[in-house]
Design an enzyme around this catalytic site. Structure first.
Site, short mmCIF file in Angstrom:
data_model
loop_
_atom_site.label_atom_id
_atom_site.label_comp_id
_atom_site.label_asym_id
_atom_site.label_seq_id
_atom_site.Cartn_x
_atom_site.Cartn_y
_atom_site.Cartn_z
N GLU A 45 43.24 43.83 26.74
CA GLU A 45 43.56 45.24 26.57
C GLU A 45 44.03 45.64 25.17
O GLU A 45 43.72 46.74 24.70
CB GLU A 45 44.65 45.65 27.58
N ARG A 67 54.46 51.54 32.53
CA ARG A 67 53.96 50.88 31.32
C ARG A 67 53.92 51.87 30.15
O ARG A 67 54.14 51.49 29.00
CB ARG A 67 52.60 50.23 31.55
N1 MTE Z 1 35.87 43.22 29.11
C1 MTE Z 1 34.70 43.45 29.74
N2 MTE Z 1 33.57 43.04 29.15
N3 MTE Z 1 34.65 44.07 30.95
C2 MTE Z 1 35.80 44.53 31.57
O1 MTE Z 1 35.73 45.09 32.66
N4 MTE Z 1 38.26 44.73 31.45
C3 MTE Z 1 39.41 44.80 30.56
C4 MTE Z 1 39.46 43.56 29.66
N5 MTE Z 1 38.19 43.35 29.03
C5 MTE Z 1 37.06 44.32 30.91
C6 MTE Z 1 37.03 43.62 29.67
C7 MTE Z 1 40.69 44.89 31.27
S1 MTE Z 1 41.21 46.39 31.81
C8 MTE Z 1 41.50 43.79 31.46
S2 MTE Z 1 43.00 43.93 32.18
C9 MTE Z 1 41.06 42.45 31.06
O2 MTE Z 1 39.77 42.44 30.47
C10 MTE Z 1 41.06 41.56 32.29
O3 MTE Z 1 40.59 40.29 32.02
P1 MTE Z 1 41.50 39.13 31.37
O4 MTE Z 1 42.89 39.28 31.90
O5 MTE Z 1 40.83 37.90 31.82
O6 MTE Z 1 41.46 39.36 29.90
N1 HPA Z 2 48.80 45.95 34.52
C1 HPA Z 2 47.65 46.03 35.20
N2 HPA Z 2 47.59 46.08 36.51
C2 HPA Z 2 48.74 46.06 37.19
C3 HPA Z 2 49.97 45.99 36.55
C4 HPA Z 2 50.01 45.92 35.15
O1 HPA Z 2 51.06 45.86 34.50
N3 HPA Z 2 50.92 46.00 37.49
C5 HPA Z 2 50.26 46.08 38.67
N4 HPA Z 2 48.94 46.12 38.49
MO1 MOS Z 3 43.19 46.07 33.31
S1 MOS Z 3 43.63 48.08 33.26
O1 MOS Z 3 44.89 45.69 33.62
O2 MOS Z 3 42.43 45.96 34.81
#
Ligand code: MTE
Ligand code: HPA
Ligand code: MOS
Length: 742
Positions: free
Chosen positions: A695, A311
């Site tokens: 993210e 990534r």
């Molecule tokens: N927001 C909160 N409050 N707590 C979390 O742990 N994780 C982040 C983001 N926002 C997180 C967060 C990460 S790393 C990801 S990948 C996404 O939330 C995952 O949730 P979603 O795919 O439902 O947005």
């Molecule tokens: N993002 C987060 N988690 C993952 C991914 C990615 O692209 N691929 C495998 N695990």
């Molecule tokens: Mo988020 S780093 O893809 O859990």
């Protein structure tokens, strides 16, 4: 009014702030016979375990047993990708690695027992930095690379060139809820667990592997997590495996929860990176060629490091067209914790590099950095270095121009220059940076999701899906999608805890795609049920039936009131070797303007103002999205400016608590903070026109790093080399190095 798009609070907001929300470790009072676990920790970063004698621990009152390799019926390994994480290691691979676990009637007894276990070691030389790993050729995998055209030839021909090196620090997740698991035997003798895991299906897989059970005999549940941020995508599995092994061995419920210092000392973090680059550019600041070598510090085991590195390679362009590029990457193997997923998943490190390169180009040519950035933006019709068309490239300019106008960027640049010309010791800096972030798991098969929706005769609804709630508001969004699709008020919907016996083989909730994937699966299930109910309604044209009456009528007509839903992301593919293809369903776009003020004599600084503009498509839940944008940005500010991981010469994490590891807090909030959504931005082909938001906002914090650089450069023009994090100390030393201070 439809429940989607409404600015409603998080479904557990009240429970979060009153303490009523239950997390895994809150459930232990329900298990009177509970055993507590404490690990025996190796006091070396690299060593052979020469002796392990649990006998003294067994004499400690309250100690019930000591778990060692001899207890494992299956494979004693919890490695999620490669099976390279022995549960009971004989070669120690990082400082404080657990070598055995003591189970006792109380946590105190377990800890006393762990201290009593006799363990002896033969220390070995440890590799503790990326440089050490490079010198020793210590890598987890062969290199990854993406090529476009002949970058070396284009570099040789470029009229201007510069090269450099950047050290990028890691980041501790510091989720408020540390790693926790609870395991018990259910009445049939099968194993049940409550685990704070982003990936219940993988936790189930690892527990089944360790206990040599078919997966149907392991059930993993996650009601919610107190934050995860990627840190519970794979690293929840160890606590789960120990709890399950303990329950299997003793027949009693077992609780494993890592105290903060232990969590910090033993679990993986964001990967530190070393980047080396050579850039060729023209007099206008357009990049003609770029060569980048990325080295990540993967720690002792592979974990997700290869996907994270990929990534980073995919995001080395951020929002910029790079006509000739050679980007290579290598995961270094060091004797540290196994670094893992963290919000952005390698993307932030890749994007930091290109933003750094562009700023150095601008200051080499004495051009405004924002002008150089603009000149390098993708234009409609162009493709990324991995061959994916940037079909909505015009959104980058739309966001950029909208934000420049709303933040008064141009007039504030003049104001900053005027301030800097007159103030005796303060210097201000202003910067604008874009974000383009690819949405989809790069492991293509993860891009699928399933749902199970149950309607009862009273019109109440249970929604099951494979996504986990970590505070990001997934359950809130899913509830809104279900309510809107079924045509019921929000209280009619109950979001069930995520369980592997409701939805099998679910993907991690990660890659920002939780609501894209699970939301689409729930939408699919709800539409099927709605079609059944509509057919019932059509048979009663004279009456206007409530949802409950319709459900009851459907039942009497002997029609199914439940449905499974499924979704797979269409049209994504890429070649795992060349990384060429279309790995992402779409891109999330954003931009930020940051203004900072530094003290030129101490390096202290303040974030005066931040303006964020995020393309969330058609927002499913505006309050949730705003929380994600503001929180993600501030987490990024922490990574780039405050949070510094330090290891001592023995490889022990020196910053293992909130007293030594500086986290962003209220004081780091920008004094003036604007956060807006790009209007009229519905995204075709994503659930109800929304876009992923978890993210991408983290990378908006790159504007703060660039604003600090702008302030430093105001003293003496010219390129400024800066490592990350840009702590006040680093700003101070950067100022010392400026010729003005010589
Ligand atoms: N927001 C909160 N409050 N707590 C979390 O742990 N994780 C982040 C983001 N926002 C997180 C967060 C990460 S790393 C990801 S990948 C996404 O939330 C995952 O949730 P979603 O795919 O439902 O947005
Ligand atoms: N993002 C987060 N988690 C993952 C991914 C990615 O692209 N691929 C495998 N695990
Ligand atoms: Mo988020 S780093 O893809 O859990």
């Amino acid at each position: 009014m439809t429940p989607t798009g409404l600015p409603i609070p998080h479904e557990s907001a009240t429970a979060h702030v009153t303490g009523a929300a239950l997390y895994t470790d809150d459930l232990l009072s329900r298990f009177p016979n509970l055993l507590h676990a404490a690990p025996v920790l190796a006091p070396h970063a690299h060593a052979e375990l020469t002796l392990l004698d649990p006998a003294p621990a067994l004499r400690v009152p309250g100690v019930v047993t000591v778990l060692t390799a001899a207890d494992v019926p299956g494979e004693a390994d919890t490695g999620p990708v490669r099976h390279d994480e022995p549960l009971f290691p004989t070669t120690i691979q990082f400082h404080s690695q657990p070598v055995a676990w003591v189970l006792a009637d109380s946590l105190e007894a377990a800890q006393l027992g762990a201290a009593a276990v006799l363990a002896e070691y033969r220390p070995l030389p440890a590799i503790l930095t990326i440089e050490d790993a490079l010198a020793a050729s210590s890598f987890h995998n062969p290199p990854l690379a993406i090529h476009r055209e002949d970058a070396a030839a284009a570099l040789a021909l470029a009229p201007h060139r510069l090269q450099g090196e950047i050290h990028i620090g890691g980041q501790e997740h510091f989720y408020l809820e540390t790693q926790a698991a609870l395991a018990w035997l259910d009445p049939s003798g099968a194993i049940s667990l409550s685990v704070g895991t982003q990936h219940p299906a993988e936790t189930q897989e690892v527990v089944a592997r360790v206990l040599a059970l078919p997966r149907h005999s392991v059930t993993v549940e996650c009601q919610r997590m107190g934050g995860a941020f990627g840190g519970k995508e794979t690293q929840a599995n160890l606590c789960a495996a120990i709890a399950a092994l303990g329950a299997h061995k003793t027949g009693r419920p077992v609780r494993v929860r890592l105290p903060r210092r232990l969590d910090m000392a033993t679990t993986g973090k964001r990967h530190p990176f070393l980047a080396r680059f050579s850039a060729g550019f023209d007099a206008a600041g357009r990049i003609l060629a770029l060569q980048v070598s990325l080295f990540s510090d993967g720690g002792w085991s592979l974990d997700l490091s290869e996907a994270i590195l990929a990534r980073a390679l995919f995001h080395i362009d951020n929002a910029y067209f790079l006509p000739a590029l050679e980007v290579t990457g290598r995961v270094c193997k060091t004797h540290k914790t196994s670094q893992t997923a963290f919000r952005g998943f390698g993307g932030p490190q890749g994007m930091l590099v290109i933003e750094d390169v562009l700023d150095r180009i601008a200051r080499t040519l004495a051009l405004p950095p924002h002008t150089v950035r603009e000149r390098n933006f993708y234009q409609p019709g162009q493709s990324t270095h991995y061959g994916q068309p940037v079909k909505d490239a015009d959104r980058i300019t739309r966001i950029w121009n909208t934000l420049k106008a709303s933040s008064n960027f141009d007039s504030r640049r003049a104001a900053v220059a005027a301030f800097n010309a007159t103030h005796p010791h303060l210097r201000r800096g202003l910067a604008i940076t874009p974000v383009k972030f690819g949405i989809s798991f790069t492991a293509t098969y993860y891009n699928q999701a399933a749902a199970l929706v149950l309607v009862y005769r009273d019109g109440s609804v249970q929604v099951n899906h494979g996504g986990t709630e970590m505070g990001q508001g997934l359950y809130t969004k899913i509830g809104q999608i279900a309510a809107a699709t079924l045509g019921v008020p929000l209280p009619a919907i109950r979001l069930m805890p995520t369980r592997t016996d409701k939805i099998p083989n679910s993907s991690a909730t990660a890659a920002s795609s939780g609501s894209d994937l699970n939301g689409a699966a729930v939408l699919d299930a709800c539409r099927q049920i709605r079609a059944v109910l509509d057919s019932v309604a059509a048979r009663h044209p004279a009456r206007s039936l409530t949802f409950a009456q319709l459900a009851d009528a459907a039942y009497r007509e002997r029609l199914p009131l439940f449905a499974t839903g499924f979704y797979r992301t269409p049209e994504i593919h890429h070649n795992p070797k060349t990384l060429q293809g279309r790995p992402f369903h779409y891109f999330a776009y954003a931009a930020a303007v940051a203004e900072v003020e530094i003290d030129r004599f101490t390096g202290q600084y303040r974030l005066l103002r931040a303006d964020l503009l995020e393309d969330v498509g058609e927002s499913l839940s505006p309050l949730i999205d705003r929380g994600q944008i503001e929180g993600g940005f501030l987490q990024g500010v922490g990574w780039l400016t405050l949070e510094e991981l330090l290891w001592d010469a023995q490889g022990r994490l020196a910053t293992n608590g909130a007293s030594t590891y500086k986290l962003p807090s209220w004081a780091e909030m920008p004094a003036e903070f604007h956060c807006d959504f790009l209007p009229r931005a519905a995204e075709p082909g994503v659930v109800l026109g929304s876009k992923a938001v978890g993210e991408p906002p983290l990378m908006l914090a790159l504007s703060v790093r660039e604003a600090l650089r702008d302030a430093i450069a105001s003293l003496t023009p010219g390129p400024v080399a800066l490592d990350s994090p840009l702590t006040p100390e680093r700003v101070f030393f950067a100022l010392q190095e400026r010729p003005a201070h010589a």
